[in-house]
Design a protein around this motif. Structure first.
Motif, PDB file in Angstrom:
ATOM      1  N   ILE A  68       1.060  -1.205   0.011  1.00  0.00           N
ATOM      2  CA  ILE A  68      -0.046   0.058  -0.010  1.00  0.00           C
ATOM      3  C   ILE A  68       0.821   1.287  -0.225  1.00  0.00           C
ATOM      4  N   SER A  69       1.781   1.164   0.877  1.00  0.00           N
ATOM      5  CA  SER A  69       2.819   2.444   1.003  1.00  0.00           C
ATOM      6  C   SER A  69       3.689   2.518  -0.292  1.00  0.00           C
ATOM      7  N   ASN A  70       4.015   1.872  -0.890  1.00  0.00           N
ATOM      8  CA  ASN A  70       4.858   1.838  -2.196  1.00  0.00           C
ATOM      9  C   ASN A  70       3.839   2.212  -3.277  1.00  0.00           C
ATOM     10  N   GLU A  71       2.782   1.654  -3.368  1.00  0.00           N
ATOM     11  CA  GLU A  71       2.001   1.996  -4.779  1.00  0.00           C
ATOM     12  C   GLU A  71       1.432   3.448  -4.443  1.00  0.00           C
ATOM     13  N   VAL A  72       0.977   3.614  -3.348  1.00  0.00           N
ATOM     14  CA  VAL A  72       0.124   4.902  -3.228  1.00  0.00           C
ATOM     15  C   VAL A  72       1.268   5.991  -3.462  1.00  0.00           C
ATOM     16  N   ASN A  73       2.396   5.898  -2.689  1.00  0.00           N
ATOM     17  CA  ASN A  73       3.298   6.841  -2.992  1.00  0.00           C
ATOM     18  C   ASN A  73       4.011   6.970  -4.449  1.00  0.00           C
ATOM     19  N   SER A  74       3.930   6.092  -5.234  1.00  0.00           N
ATOM     20  CA  SER A  74       4.649   6.115  -6.465  1.00  0.00           C
ATOM     21  C   SER A  74       3.718   6.670  -7.433  1.00  0.00           C
ATOM     22  N   MET A  75       2.546   6.408  -7.220  1.00  0.00           N
ATOM     23  CA  MET A  75       1.380   7.002  -8.002  1.00  0.00           C
ATOM     24  C   MET A  75       0.961   8.481  -7.812  1.00  0.00           C
ATOM     25  N   THR A  76       0.909   8.858  -6.443  1.00  0.00           N
ATOM     26  CA  THR A  76       0.215  10.161  -5.936  1.00  0.00           C
ATOM     27  C   THR A  76       1.279  11.042  -5.353  1.00  0.00           C
ATOM     28  N   HIS A  77       2.464  10.480  -4.793  1.00  0.00           N
ATOM     29  CA  HIS A  77       3.396  11.010  -3.920  1.00  0.00           C
ATOM     30  C   HIS A  77       2.684  11.557  -2.548  1.00  0.00           C
ATOM     31  N   LEU A  78       1.744  10.741  -2.031  1.00  0.00           N
ATOM     32  CA  LEU A  78       1.215  11.009  -0.725  1.00  0.00           C
ATOM     33  C   LEU A  78       1.749   9.819   0.121  1.00  0.00           C
ATOM     34  N   ASP A  79       2.203  10.174   1.377  1.00  0.00           N
ATOM     35  CA  ASP A  79       2.712   9.415   2.294  1.00  0.00           C
ATOM     36  C   ASP A  79       1.534   8.693   2.951  1.00  0.00           C
ATOM     37  N   VAL A  80       1.692   7.107   2.940  1.00  0.00           N
ATOM     38  CA  VAL A  80       0.729   6.463   3.833  1.00  0.00           C
ATOM     39  C   VAL A  80       1.230   6.440   5.334  1.00  0.00           C
ATOM     40  N   VAL A  81       0.575   7.070   6.318  1.00  0.00           N
ATOM     41  CA  VAL A  81       1.204   7.216   7.641  1.00  0.00           C
ATOM     42  C   VAL A  81       0.566   6.157   8.749  1.00  0.00           C
ATOM     43  N   GLU A  82      -0.801   5.469   8.260  1.00  0.00           N
ATOM     44  CA  GLU A  82      -1.183   4.339   8.769  1.00  0.00           C
ATOM     45  C   GLU A  82      -2.211   3.571   8.292  1.00  0.00           C
ATOM     46  N   VAL A  83      -1.912   2.420   8.506  1.00  0.00           N
ATOM     47  CA  VAL A  83      -2.689   1.185   7.884  1.00  0.00           C
ATOM     48  C   VAL A  83      -3.220   0.381   8.898  1.00  0.00           C
TER      49      VAL A  83
END
Length: 240
Positions: free
Chosen positions: A166-181
């Protein structure tokens, strides 16, 4: 001619050096010629030494940094000239997560979702976001989901892989940081049990007409209760 040169290239090279030395000896004399030779070898040695300690690399790095600074200034100038803001809806982030999780071994389904590792494909891509809750800010994302895992698999490893994917895919496509899962394991099933419980696509389509009203009513009540609980539990947003 080229073959002849390649065959005798070292001899030709040596002859050229001899010719240069002869000209120097005849024109400037032995001592001056010797001085020229010493200076040439000394300069070559100094150049090799400076290259060994990375002296010339410093100038290359400085040149690269100057070019990067110029490019950054140009990009900054362009960005300042075109104001605007990039935002992402929850559905976009949820869909990215849904597609990204489809290949995780041991993850049978997101509770309410429609993908299966047994089939190794999404059964219904229109509902890939079902079962995934997100909170999307301007810079960060928080994720909540319920999952069903395969019996006998290491759940901790599955959770770690879910977070990384989740962290890698979201960041690579949107440049948003996943802070909590946050992942809640709601059930464990064997592959045989999961296959028996899973409906086919045709079953879903045939049952859709009769169950749509009831499903929407249940989902609305469920969403309302969940939203109320989240409002009570969280007084501040989790993301920026």
């Amino acid at each position: 001619m080229q073959e002849l040169f390649q065959r005798y290239q070292y001899g030709i090279f040596g002859g050229g050096i001899g010719l240069v030395l002869a000209i120097l000896l005849l024109t400037i004399g032995f001592l001056k010629t010797l001085l020229v030779i010493v200076c040439v070898f000394l300069g070559a040695y100094i150049g090799l030494y400076l290259n060994t300690i990375g002296f010339f690399d410093r100038f290359k790095k400085l040149k690269i940094l100057e070019e990067q600074n110029m490019e950054n200034k140009t990009n900054s100038s362009v960005n300042q000239q075109v104001p605007g803001e990039l935002t992402f809806s929850d559905k976009v982030i949820q869909k990215i997560i849904g597609f990204a999780l489809a290949d995780i071994d041991g993850l049978l389904t997101i509770d309410g979702g429609f993908f299966s590792n047994i089939a190794e494909k999404l059964v219904n891509t229109n509902n890939v976001t079902t079962g995934i809750q997100t909170e999307v800010g301007k810079k960060q994302v928080a994720v909540d989901m319920d999952i069903v895992v395969e019996f006998g698999k290491d759940i901790r490893n599955i959770y770690d892989e879910v977070k990384n994917v989740i962290s890698n895919e979201v960041n690579s496509m949107t440049h948003l940081d996943v802070v909590e899962v946050n992942v809640n394991v709601v059930d464990i099933k064997s592959q045989e049990e999961y296959e028996e419980d899973s409906e086919t696509v045709q079953d879903k389509v045939s049952d859709a007409a009769s169950s749509t009203g009831q499903y929407i009513s249940k989902q609305t009540s469920k969403t309302t209760r969940k939203a109320q609980n989240e409002v009570q539990e969280r007084t501040e947003p989790r993301v920026e």
